[in-house]
Design a protein around this motif. Structure first.
Motif, short mmCIF file in Angstrom:
data_model
loop_
_atom_site.label_atom_id
_atom_site.label_comp_id
_atom_site.label_asym_id
_atom_site.label_seq_id
_atom_site.Cartn_x
_atom_site.Cartn_y
_atom_site.Cartn_z
N ASN A 2 0.83 -1.20 0.00
CA ASN A 2 0.00 0.00 0.00
C ASN A 2 0.87 1.25 0.00
O ASN A 2 1.88 1.32 0.70
N THR A 3 0.47 2.24 -0.78
CA THR A 3 1.16 3.53 -0.77
C THR A 3 0.17 4.62 -0.41
O THR A 3 -1.04 4.48 -0.60
N ILE A 4 0.70 5.71 0.12
CA ILE A 4 -0.16 6.83 0.52
C ILE A 4 -0.93 7.37 -0.66
O ILE A 4 -2.14 7.62 -0.57
N GLU A 5 -0.26 7.53 -1.80
CA GLU A 5 -0.91 8.09 -2.98
C GLU A 5 -2.04 7.19 -3.49
O GLU A 5 -3.09 7.68 -3.91
N ASP A 6 -1.83 5.88 -3.44
CA ASP A 6 -2.89 4.95 -3.86
C ASP A 6 -4.10 5.04 -2.95
O ASP A 6 -5.25 5.08 -3.40
N LEU A 7 -3.84 5.08 -1.65
CA LEU A 7 -4.95 5.11 -0.69
C LEU A 7 -5.70 6.43 -0.72
O LEU A 7 -6.91 6.46 -0.45
N LYS A 8 -5.03 7.51 -1.05
CA LYS A 8 -5.69 8.81 -1.11
C LYS A 8 -6.75 8.86 -2.20
O LYS A 8 -7.62 9.73 -2.18
N GLU A 9 -6.68 7.92 -3.14
CA GLU A 9 -7.71 7.85 -4.19
C GLU A 9 -9.00 7.24 -3.67
O GLU A 9 -10.04 7.34 -4.30
N GLY A 10 -8.93 6.57 -2.53
CA GLY A 10 -10.10 5.93 -1.95
C GLY A 10 -10.71 6.74 -0.82
O GLY A 10 -10.39 7.91 -0.61
N ARG A 11 -11.57 6.09 -0.06
CA ARG A 11 -12.28 6.73 1.06
C ARG A 11 -11.33 6.83 2.26
O ARG A 11 -10.81 5.84 2.74
N ILE A 12 -11.13 8.05 2.76
CA ILE A 12 -10.26 8.30 3.91
C ILE A 12 -11.12 8.63 5.13
O ILE A 12 -12.02 9.47 5.05
N PRO A 13 -10.86 7.97 6.26
CA PRO A 13 -11.64 8.31 7.46
C PRO A 13 -11.39 9.75 7.89
O PRO A 13 -10.25 10.20 7.90
N ALA A 14 -12.47 10.45 8.21
CA ALA A 14 -12.31 11.82 8.71
C ALA A 14 -11.74 11.81 10.12
O ALA A 14 -10.92 12.65 10.49
N HIS A 15 -12.17 10.83 10.92
CA HIS A 15 -11.73 10.74 12.32
C HIS A 15 -11.18 9.34 12.58
O HIS A 15 -11.90 8.34 12.53
N LEU A 16 -9.89 9.30 12.87
CA LEU A 16 -9.20 8.06 13.22
C LEU A 16 -8.86 8.08 14.70
O LEU A 16 -8.34 9.08 15.21
N ALA A 17 -9.17 7.00 15.40
CA ALA A 17 -8.83 6.87 16.82
C ALA A 17 -7.95 5.63 17.00
O ALA A 17 -8.16 4.62 16.33
N ILE A 18 -6.98 5.73 17.89
CA ILE A 18 -6.06 4.62 18.11
C ILE A 18 -5.89 4.33 19.60
O ILE A 18 -5.60 5.25 20.39
N ILE A 19 -6.06 3.06 19.97
CA ILE A 19 -5.71 2.59 21.31
C ILE A 19 -4.28 2.08 21.21
O ILE A 19 -4.01 1.02 20.63
N MET A 20 -3.34 2.85 21.76
CA MET A 20 -1.90 2.55 21.61
C MET A 20 -1.49 1.55 22.69
O MET A 20 -1.09 1.92 23.79
N THR A 51 1.80 10.29 9.07
CA THR A 51 1.10 9.55 8.02
C THR A 51 -0.35 9.99 7.91
O THR A 51 -0.88 10.13 6.80
N SER A 52 -0.98 10.24 9.03
CA SER A 52 -2.37 10.72 9.01
C SER A 52 -2.46 12.05 8.28
O SER A 52 -3.40 12.30 7.51
N GLY A 53 -1.48 12.91 8.52
CA GLY A 53 -1.45 14.19 7.84
C GLY A 53 -1.31 14.03 6.34
O GLY A 53 -1.98 14.71 5.55
N LYS A 229 -6.38 0.60 4.34
CA LYS A 229 -6.81 -0.23 3.21
C LYS A 229 -7.95 -1.14 3.61
O LYS A 229 -8.92 -1.31 2.86
N SER A 230 -7.86 -1.72 4.80
CA SER A 230 -8.94 -2.56 5.31
C SER A 230 -10.23 -1.76 5.44
O SER A 230 -11.32 -2.22 5.06
N TYR A 231 -10.11 -0.56 5.94
CA TYR A 231 -11.27 0.34 6.07
C TYR A 231 -11.90 0.62 4.72
O TYR A 231 -13.14 0.60 4.57
N GLN A 232 -11.08 0.87 3.72
CA GLN A 232 -11.60 1.20 2.40
C GLN A 232 -12.29 0.03 1.74
O GLN A 232 -13.16 0.21 0.86
N ASN A 233 -11.95 -1.19 2.15
CA ASN A 233 -12.57 -2.39 1.57
C ASN A 233 -13.86 -2.80 2.26
O ASN A 233 -14.49 -3.78 1.87
#
Length: 246
Positions: A2-20, A51-53, A229-233
């Motif tokens: 997966n590349t950033i440019e490829d994924l930017k062509e798909g649906r990007i989450p507006a709000h991402l949350a992470i349990i670190m 990466t999110s940016g 990528k999983s999100y977009q699928n």
């Protein structure tokens, strides 16, 4: 790959949350104290923010310290708080450079005075930034958040500010710590655990959940891109049928 440019062509989450999650176990595998894992997890935070940016994610929320974490050994808590202060001081220039606004949710008034002062300084310094809102959940617990919201609403009902008949999702949302944030689109948890751990219970009602075996100190750009990528699928139906969506 997966590349950033490829994924930017798909649906990007507006709000991402992470349990670190997984800092302690990562350190234990290496024969180190738990704080060693927290120290190495700082680079993972940088990677996730950067990466999110690049992806154009507008809201990133990180579960940094829960209300339950106050029950951990004092040495670990003190080390975490010192690490937080040092990281805030070090990263403020990077936040400005990337046009990122820092935000915080939780019982931040319970943080040590030095931490709270540094946190407030950075939030004030970055409040005009617009590219992304980076939210740190500190001394945060979702049940406590909901309890506080319900008490505030009950007080307004008692004082005839709100009518019980008018209480709806919007009013509840307006009394949460996250009232200025949209609902979560994608929630990631690292380290192989499959729990929500009292994090944003209201806000993830329709979020997509993604769990990875990777410990947080090892979580890098490629892992985040894999989650996106999983999100977009996935098909997000919000209670509707596939036919209605398409």
């Amino acid at each position: 790959m997966n590349t950033i440019e490829d994924l930017k062509e798909g649906r990007i989450p507006a709000h991402l949350a992470i349990i670190m999650d997984g800092n302690g176990r990562w350190a234990k595998q290496r024969g180190k104290l738990r704080v060693f894992g927290h120290e190495n997890g700082v680079q993972s935070v940088r990677d996730a923010v950067e990466t999110s940016g690049k992806l154009g994610i507008k809201y990133l929320t990180l579960y940094a310290f829960s209300t339950e974490n106050w029950n951990r050994p004092k040495l670990e808590i003190d080390s975490l708080m010192s690490l937080l202060v040092a990281s805030l001081r070090k990263e403020v220039k990077t936040l400005h450079k990337n046009n990122i606004r820092l935000n915080a949710i939780g019982r931040i008034d319970s943080l040590p005075r030095k931490v709270l002062r540094q946190l407030n300084e950075v939030m004030e310094q970055t409040r005009q930034n617009t590219a992304m809102t980076l939210t740190l959940a500190l001394s945060y617990g979702s049940r406590e958040e909901l309890t506080s919201a319900f008490k505030a609403i009950a007080s307004k009902v008692k004082n005839n500010i709100i009518s019980p008949d008018n209480i709806d999702e919007t009013i509840i949302n307006d009394h949460l710590y996250t009232h200025n944030l949209p609902d979560v689109d994608l929630l990631i948890r690292t380290s192989g655990e499959h729990r929500i751990s009292n994090f944003l219970l209201w806000q993830i009602a329709y979020a997509e959940l993604y769990f990875t075996e990777t410990f947080w100190p090892d979580f890098r750009e490629e892992h985040l891109l894999e989650a996106i990528k999983s999100y977009q699928n996935r098909e997000r139906r919000f209670g509707k049928t596939s036919e209605q969506i398409h």
